[in-house]
Design a protein around this motif. Structure first.
Motif, PDB file in Angstrom:
ATOM      1  N   ALA A 229       0.813  -1.144  -0.093  1.00  0.00           N
ATOM      2  CA  ALA A 229       0.117   0.099  -0.093  1.00  0.00           C
ATOM      3  C   ALA A 229       0.881   1.199  -0.055  1.00  0.00           C
ATOM      4  O   ALA A 229       0.551   2.239  -0.581  1.00  0.00           O
ATOM      5  N   PHE A 230       2.044   1.249   0.745  1.00  0.00           N
ATOM      6  CA  PHE A 230       2.834   2.448   0.615  1.00  0.00           C
ATOM      7  C   PHE A 230       3.540   2.561  -0.525  1.00  0.00           C
ATOM      8  O   PHE A 230       4.135   3.715  -0.774  1.00  0.00           O
ATOM      9  N   LEU A 231       3.439   2.007  -1.447  1.00  0.00           N
ATOM     10  CA  LEU A 231       4.075   2.153  -2.994  1.00  0.00           C
ATOM     11  C   LEU A 231       3.298   3.058  -3.670  1.00  0.00           C
ATOM     12  O   LEU A 231       3.689   3.547  -4.796  1.00  0.00           O
ATOM     13  N   LEU A 232       1.974   3.399  -3.097  1.00  0.00           N
ATOM     14  CA  LEU A 232       1.217   4.467  -3.798  1.00  0.00           C
ATOM     15  C   LEU A 232       1.698   5.884  -3.480  1.00  0.00           C
ATOM     16  O   LEU A 232       1.396   6.761  -4.376  1.00  0.00           O
ATOM     17  N   ILE A 233       2.430   5.874  -2.426  1.00  0.00           N
ATOM     18  CA  ILE A 233       2.850   7.368  -2.077  1.00  0.00           C
ATOM     19  C   ILE A 233       3.729   7.862  -3.126  1.00  0.00           C
ATOM     20  O   ILE A 233       3.591   9.177  -3.502  1.00  0.00           O
ATOM     21  N   PRO A 234       4.743   7.300  -3.536  1.00  0.00           N
ATOM     22  CA  PRO A 234       5.731   8.045  -4.923  1.00  0.00           C
ATOM     23  C   PRO A 234       4.869   8.175  -6.120  1.00  0.00           C
ATOM     24  O   PRO A 234       5.068   9.060  -6.911  1.00  0.00           O
ATOM     25  N   ILE A 235       3.812   7.232  -6.254  1.00  0.00           N
ATOM     26  CA  ILE A 235       2.823   7.367  -7.420  1.00  0.00           C
ATOM     27  C   ILE A 235       2.180   8.419  -7.524  1.00  0.00           C
ATOM     28  O   ILE A 235       2.029   9.419  -8.388  1.00  0.00           O
TER      29      ILE A 235
END
Length: 268
Positions: A229-235
């Motif tokens: 879920a934290f991969l959404l931050i850079p996106i």
């Protein structure tokens, strides 16, 4: 007819209002102004804490964006939204919810970081051998031990359910850091029900409301996707600082994200 709760209207109203003030001038014809005015009146009549907090937090986030981009004049536009939001948040209902939620989070944040075993030990019924089916059989000694435990006071349903969603998220990621899969929040809710049953001490509604999607999408994302879920931050940061989109397009999408991270009703 169109929404079950005022907060559901607030979830989409916040990004709509914020993005609209950054529309190009060509968008503002007479018909648009009439409909937008009606929309504002409806939101004033059915305003919610979700709407006000969503506008406030989104505007704060976009203020930092304009500071980084050195577009200081546009911060004044955000202030036109921030100031009324703060003023309306002084309403008794909003003040109570915000105050209790803040106190709940501050006073009980340590629970979120407890280990799995520590959380299970919080089950006061098991600790004191209280019969689940007959609470009237408690001995004087058991009752006295129960009174000596440090338990927080009862909070309102919204605060309690919101915090439980976050508790389930942190507990879930400790148990399964890969997540339970999209739209499987209810699976985790049921799976860890017995481990977290002690939380009904806070409010009786915590195991009744938001069983399928949680009270906020931050918890839902963590439960269903785990660390991914934290991969959404850079996106989303890349989207925010991209030159391929107008500010009103960025603010509409990201205001939805910010608002629903705090108070959501699923992805779709």
């Amino acid at each position: 007819l169109f929404f079950n709760e005022n907060s559901h209207l607030g979830m989409i109203a916040a990004p709509t209002i914020i993005s609209t003030v950054f529309f190009k001038k060509s968008f503002f014809n007479n018909l648009f102004i009439i409909f937008f005015t009606i929309f504002i009146i409806i939101n004033f009549l059915f305003f919610s804490t979700t709407l006000l907090v969503g506008i406030f937090l989104s505007c704060i986030a976009f203020t930092f964006y304009f500071i980084i981009r050195k577009k200081y004049s546009k911060i004044l536009i955000l202030l036109l939204l921030i100031v009324p939001s703060i003023f309306l948040m002084q309403h008794a209902t909003c003040t109570k919810k915000i105050s209790e939620t803040k106190n709940f989070m501050i006073n009980n944040s340590n629970i979120l970081f407890d280990s799995i075993n520590e959380l299970k030990l919080r089950d006061y019924r098991k600790q004191n051998n209280i019969d689940e089916t007959d609470e009237t059989d408690e001995t004087d000694e058991t009752q006295e031990n129960y009174k000596m435990e440090t338990w927080p006071i009862f909070y309102n349903a919204s605060s309690s359910v919101h915090f439980y969603s976050l508790l389930l998220a942190t507990y879930s990621i400790k148990q399964n850091f890969l997540g339970h899969g999209i739209n499987n929040y209810s699976v985790a809710f049921t799976r860890y029900f017995d481990d977290l049953i002690w939380f009904n001490k806070f409010h009786e509604y915590v195991f009744v409301m938001n069983r399928n999607d949680g009270s906020n999408n931050l918890a839902k994302l963590i439960v269903e996707f785990g660390l991914f879920a934290f991969l959404l931050i850079p996106i989303f940061l890349k989207f925010l600082f991209s030159n391929d989109f107008h500010d009103y397009q960025k603010f509409f999408i990201l205001s939805i994200l910010i608002t629903q991270l705090g108070r959501g009703a699923g992805y779709f």
